[in-house]
Design a protein around this motif. Structure first.
Motif, short mmCIF file in Angstrom:
data_model
loop_
_atom_site.label_atom_id
_atom_site.label_comp_id
_atom_site.label_asym_id
_atom_site.label_seq_id
_atom_site.Cartn_x
_atom_site.Cartn_y
_atom_site.Cartn_z
N LYS A 1 16.60 7.64 -38.72
CA LYS A 1 15.36 7.91 -39.59
C LYS A 1 15.07 9.46 -39.57
CE LYS A 1 12.97 3.60 -39.20
NZ LYS A 1 11.67 2.94 -38.31
N LYS A 2 15.58 10.14 -38.50
CA LYS A 2 15.27 11.69 -38.46
C LYS A 2 16.43 12.19 -39.37
CE LYS A 2 14.61 15.31 -35.01
NZ LYS A 2 15.96 16.16 -35.18
N ILE A 3 17.45 11.75 -39.13
CA ILE A 3 18.66 12.32 -40.03
C ILE A 3 18.16 12.27 -41.53
CG2 ILE A 3 21.14 11.93 -40.56
CD1 ILE A 3 21.64 11.44 -37.57
N THR A 4 17.94 11.07 -41.91
CA THR A 4 17.71 11.00 -43.41
C THR A 4 16.79 11.56 -43.83
OG1 THR A 4 16.73 8.84 -43.02
CG2 THR A 4 19.08 8.67 -43.35
N LEU A 5 15.55 11.97 -43.20
CA LEU A 5 14.63 12.66 -43.81
C LEU A 5 14.88 14.13 -43.62
CD1 LEU A 5 11.12 11.15 -42.02
CD2 LEU A 5 11.75 11.48 -44.53
N GLU A 6 15.50 14.54 -42.65
CA GLU A 6 16.12 15.81 -42.60
C GLU A 6 17.04 16.30 -43.60
OE1 GLU A 6 15.90 16.78 -37.86
OE2 GLU A 6 17.80 16.63 -38.60
N MET A 7 17.74 15.36 -44.07
CA MET A 7 18.90 15.66 -45.27
C MET A 7 17.96 15.99 -46.44
SD MET A 7 22.42 13.84 -44.62
CE MET A 7 21.90 11.94 -44.21
N ALA A 8 17.16 14.97 -46.86
CA ALA A 8 16.18 15.10 -47.99
C ALA A 8 15.41 16.44 -48.14
CB ALA A 8 15.30 13.89 -48.02
N ALA B 1 20.23 12.89 -56.63
CA ALA B 1 19.12 13.56 -56.05
C ALA B 1 17.67 12.88 -56.68
CB ALA B 1 19.05 14.98 -56.57
N MET B 2 17.93 12.38 -57.72
CA MET B 2 16.59 11.73 -58.17
C MET B 2 16.45 10.37 -57.32
SD MET B 2 17.11 11.86 -62.30
CE MET B 2 15.61 10.83 -62.74
N VAL B 3 17.46 9.88 -56.98
CA VAL B 3 16.82 8.84 -56.09
C VAL B 3 16.68 8.99 -54.67
CG1 VAL B 3 18.06 6.38 -55.08
CG2 VAL B 3 18.73 7.17 -57.42
N GLY B 4 17.43 10.08 -54.18
CA GLY B 4 17.08 10.67 -52.81
C GLY B 4 15.71 11.25 -52.83
N PHE B 5 15.06 11.89 -53.72
CA PHE B 5 13.81 12.32 -53.92
C PHE B 5 12.87 11.25 -53.80
CE2 PHE B 5 14.65 17.03 -55.55
CZ PHE B 5 15.14 17.13 -54.43
N VAL B 6 13.18 10.39 -54.66
CA VAL B 6 12.05 9.21 -54.86
C VAL B 6 12.06 8.36 -53.48
CG1 VAL B 6 11.49 7.12 -55.94
CG2 VAL B 6 12.16 8.99 -57.38
N MET C 1 8.66 8.01 -51.15
CA MET C 1 8.40 6.59 -50.60
C MET C 1 8.14 6.50 -49.19
SD MET C 1 7.82 4.91 -53.57
CE MET C 1 7.56 3.25 -53.13
N LYS C 2 8.79 7.24 -48.26
CA LYS C 2 8.57 7.42 -46.82
C LYS C 2 7.48 8.20 -46.46
CE LYS C 2 13.10 8.29 -46.06
NZ LYS C 2 14.19 8.82 -45.23
N THR C 3 7.41 9.41 -47.25
CA THR C 3 6.51 10.32 -46.84
C THR C 3 5.20 10.58 -47.58
OG1 THR C 3 7.67 12.16 -48.24
CG2 THR C 3 8.56 11.76 -45.86
N GLU C 4 5.25 10.08 -48.68
CA GLU C 4 4.07 10.27 -49.71
C GLU C 4 3.86 11.68 -49.77
OE1 GLU C 4 0.50 8.32 -48.43
OE2 GLU C 4 1.47 6.45 -48.41
N ASP C 5 5.01 12.61 -49.58
CA ASP C 5 5.12 13.94 -50.27
C ASP C 5 5.44 13.99 -51.63
OD1 ASP C 5 5.54 16.67 -50.47
OD2 ASP C 5 6.59 16.90 -48.52
N GLY D 1 9.93 16.67 -57.99
CA GLY D 1 11.31 17.05 -58.01
C GLY D 1 12.17 16.03 -58.79
N ALA D 2 12.07 14.94 -58.64
CA ALA D 2 12.64 13.77 -59.38
C ALA D 2 12.17 13.91 -60.87
CB ALA D 2 12.16 12.50 -58.97
N GLU D 3 10.94 14.05 -61.32
CA GLU D 3 10.54 14.35 -62.76
C GLU D 3 11.31 15.39 -63.41
OE1 GLU D 3 6.45 14.29 -61.74
OE2 GLU D 3 6.15 12.31 -62.46
N THR D 4 11.15 16.50 -62.57
CA THR D 4 11.78 17.98 -63.05
C THR D 4 13.48 17.67 -63.27
OG1 THR D 4 10.21 19.30 -61.89
CG2 THR D 4 12.20 20.19 -62.28
#
Length: 393
Positions: free
Chosen positions: A275-282, A316-321, A325-329, A335-338
């Motif tokens: 969980k830490k790794i996937t958030l860090e990569m994003a 990147a669009m999928v990764g950002f969304v 969804m995980k962080t509500e950031d 970024g995905a919209e851009t």
């Protein structure tokens, strides 16, 4: 944005790939140059056929249109008839336009995409033969394509190891790659999802959990908050390379693997790490690869390649969304919209009968690379449409 993405799927991507249906020789045409000339006698890559088969299968699952299932079946029939080696097992690398053997290399990456496609086709069609074929290739990978340390790369037709020229780049020849491990994870995730109640289901889950542990213990560099890319047989990194596209792709694919596998399949320590790794990569790729307009390609030895590549924007669009969804950031959602604005403006080819450019330079000029070839497929941009329609819709 969702309306525009669905419109691109329905009126752009699906019709384009349907138009490449080869009624005479099976499968789909394997090459269209930058000037939109289709070479009907070009090599047909088995990875491309698998990705097209996956795409139409998933499209049917999401949209329910029988014409999509017919296209998936057309790709399945080609794979079954020509791509599988009936003597030694597994999937070839490529065929001639009319189904004769062109390149008999067996590659773990290629086996993984066949599993991914067959498992998705089974979900769409409920054809038990497809699931059985997927499980047979799973057994091939586990018996022929790995050692005690993890997954190996390239083999002869008889599964004797050879140099990994096909998935090595940047001047190195790798004995293991992050890319192959990631797509075996992807394949096993889908296979585990659809194989519930089958005898091999538990074994697939065990191997998927072991793969996730390889990522956290051998592939991920916690100090640099990135995956290493190319390795020797002992998982020693061969190159200072940060592949931004693969990291943002992995950030959500690994989350999906955990979601499908179930958190109880991992130790608490492993689960916390992942969980830490996937958030860090994003987060790391957002900071280093997203330039406020699009997502750049990679950084080698401190030098950034600022090319805007089609598949990298989609992942990147999928990764950002997924990160949103995980962080509500909300920076991830913005970024995905851009990125979608950039795709619409610069990557979707407006010429009739085309699809997306392979890549554009920082000023938005497209390269002259083909629109279709063995690696240029509907899997990344099509999957982006499916995932965002599902998550945000």
């Amino acid at each position: 944005m969702l309306h525009r993405i669905k419109d691109e799927l329905m009126n752009g991507i699906i019709p384009f790939w349907t138009s490449l249906h080869d009624s005479e020789h099976g499968g789909f045409y394997g090459y269209m140059d930058y000037d939109l000339n289709v070479d009907k006698k070009a090599e047909k890559g088995c990875i491309l056929n698998s990705r097209i088969m996956w795409f139409f299968s998933r499209a049917y699952v999401e949209l329910g249109d029988e014409s999509l299932l017919r296209e998936a079946r057309h790709a399945y029939d080609f794979l079954k008839k020509y791509c599988i080696d009936e003597t030694y097992g597994g999937i070839y690398w490529s065929l001639t336009y009319d189904g004769k053997l062109f390149d008999n290399t067996k590659h773990t990456y290629n086996q993984a995409f066949a599993i991914y496609a067959l498992a998705e086709y089974y979900e769409a069609s409920k054809d038990e033969e497809a699931l059985r074929m997927a499980l047979e290739i799973f057994e091939i990978i586990e018996s022929k394509c790995r050692d005690e340390e993890g997954y190996c790369e390239a083999f002869t037709r008889e599964f004797n190891p050879v140099a990994n020229h096909k998935l090595s780049e940047n001047g190195v020849i790798a004995e293991r790659t992050m890319n192959t491990a990631l797509h075996v994870i992807e394949a096993y995730t889908q296979l585990y999802k659809v194989a519930a109640g089958i005898e091999e289901h538990e074994l697939v889950g065990q191997k998927l959990a072991a793969l996730l542990n390889i990522v956290r213990s051998k592939i991920y560099n916690a100090d640099k908050r990135r995956q290493e890319v190319f390795f020797d047989e002992k998982y020693r990194s061969l190159l200072d390379l940060h592949s931004y596209g693969h990291d943002i792709e992995a950030s959500w694919l690994i989350d999906r693997a955990v979601e499908v596998l179930g958190e109880n399949a991992l130790t608490k320590e492993a689960l916390d790490d992942i969980k830490k790794i996937t958030l860090e990569m994003a987060a790391e790729t957002y900071e280093k690869a997203f330039n406020g307009r699009y997502f750049v390609n990679e950084c080698e030895n401190g030098v950034v390649d600022e090319t805007g590549i089609w598949w990298v924007q989609a992942e990147a669009m999928v990764g950002f969304v997924n990160a949103f969804m995980k962080t509500e950031d909300t920076r991830y959602l913005k970024g995905a919209e851009t990125l979608w604005d950039f795709v619409e403006e610069s990557l979707i080819d407006k010429r009739e009968g085309s699809e997306w450019f392979w890549e554009v330079s920082p000023d938005g000029t497209p390269s002259k690379k083909p629109i279709v070839e063995p690696w240029k497929c509907p899997y990344h941009n099509g999957r982006m449409c499916f995932e965002l329609m599902k998550i945000l819709g």
